[in-house]
Design an enzyme around this catalytic site. Structure first.
Site, PDB file in Angstrom:
ATOM      1  N   THR B   1       0.723  -1.472  -0.099  1.00  0.00           N
ATOM      2  CA  THR B   1      -0.149  -0.107  -0.035  1.00  0.00           C
ATOM      3  C   THR B   1       1.163   1.159  -0.458  1.00  0.00           C
ATOM      4  OG1 THR B   1      -1.796  -1.006   0.842  1.00  0.00           O
ATOM      5  CG2 THR B   1      -2.017   1.259   1.503  1.00  0.00           C
ATOM      6  N   GLY B  54      -5.307  -4.316   6.718  1.00  0.00           N
ATOM      7  CA  GLY B  54      -6.234  -3.705   6.536  1.00  0.00           C
ATOM      8  C   GLY B  54      -7.229  -3.638   7.669  1.00  0.00           C
TER       9      GLY B  54
END
Lengths: 175, 135
Positions: B1, B54
């Protein structure tokens, strides 16, 4: 007023002993390019929103990082990208998920924020909106990297031999 | 990410995050990035972008929690980020980190794993570019 910028390119099991010098140099160069892309916007008097989008686009275009061009693969061998932006001055937000062919997902998230009545769009609806907005679209080959594909094959092999989903090695999980 | 946060010369803050997710994730799984307040947050006090596992950032409402600690507890950016990244996330089992900037140009780059690809130039012009812990 001061200007400032910070960015990340992922986190996890990153050990000096496990990365060769050339790879480390490439990662550092990628981070430096992305930092300069955003900081240049700020130095020129541009907005924080323009700056973060410039930095993130630079990282999305670099296959070393798990976003855009360097995205990892899902269990069924496809890529599903996600992105979000937030403008703090107006507390406005936009996000997208389930993208397979938008070159810069962050720009689509920004378009959702600025030019739609919604906060989040996903999958086919998000890609339809990207086409209507005239954003750059790319075929699956553009997003393919051998490193990510090999990581998927290794993970599928581990799962097939009884491995648990949550036990995926850190270095494989995020590419 | 990947992600970025910034403060401009008008005092405006912004955050952006983008990800390919997790290797071998279930098709249709949605992580923290597009969940506003989890992996991405910006308001008048700070801007935050997260990277890591996440689901835990969603459960911790990580980005918004950092801002709320600044606003309601009077914590500095560094204190608020540390509380979320070093206390809240590990308590849930989450690993990763954030980059954050506040309205004064202070920058925080905390993580609770081995390393985080990160770079910054703060409000005083101090530059950082690092990968490993301790750099």
């Amino acid at each position: 007023m001061p200007i400032a910028i910070a960015l990340h390119g992922g986190a996890g099991t990153l050990r000096r002993s496990e990365m060769d010098a050339a790879a480390e140099q490439a990662y550092r160069a990628g981070l430096a390019r992305a930092l300069e892309a955003g900081h240049a916007v700020l130095r020129a008097g541009g907005s924080a929103l323009d700056a973060v989008c410039a930095s993130v686009c630079a990282l999305e275009d670099d296959p070393l990082f798990n976003a855009g061009r360097g995205s990892v693969y899902t269990l069924d061998g496809k890529q599903e990208m996600e992105a979000a932006v937030m403008d703090g001055s107006r507390q406005d937000a936009g996000s997208v998920t389930g993208l397979g062919c938008v070159q810069n997902p962050v720009l689509l998230a920004r378009a959702v924020m600025e030019r739609s009545p919604h906060v989040t769009l996903g999958f086919a609806a998000a890609e339809d909106f990207a086409r209507r907005e005239g954003l750059d679209m790319r075929p699956p080959e553009y997003f393919h990297t051998d490193k990510r594909w090999q990581a998927l094959l290794l993970e599928k092999e581990r799962l097939a031999s009884g491995g648990k989903d949550e036990d995926i090695p850190e270095d494989r999980k995020h590419g | 990410t990947v992600g970025a946060v910034a403060l401009d010369d008008q005092g405006r803050l912004a955050a952006a995050t983008s990800t390919g997710g997790r290797t071998a994730k279930w098709p249709g799984r949605i992580g923290d990035t597009p969940v506003i307040g989890a992996g991405t947050w910006a308001d008048g006090d700070c801007a935050v972008s997260a990277t890591g596992h996440g689901e835990y950032f969603v459960r911790a409402a990580a980005g918004h929690e950092i801002s709320a600690r600044i606003r309601y507890l009077g914590e500095t950016l560094e204190q608020a980020c540390a509380a979320v990244v070093q206390d809240d996330l590990p308590r849930l089992g989450g690993t990763g980190g954030v980059v954050a900037v506040d309205k004064n140009g202070r920058v925080a780059l905390p993580f609770n794993c081995e390393g985080m690809y990160r770079a910054a130039i703060d409000g005083q012009g101090r530059a950082t570019l690092a990968i490993y812990r301790g750099e």
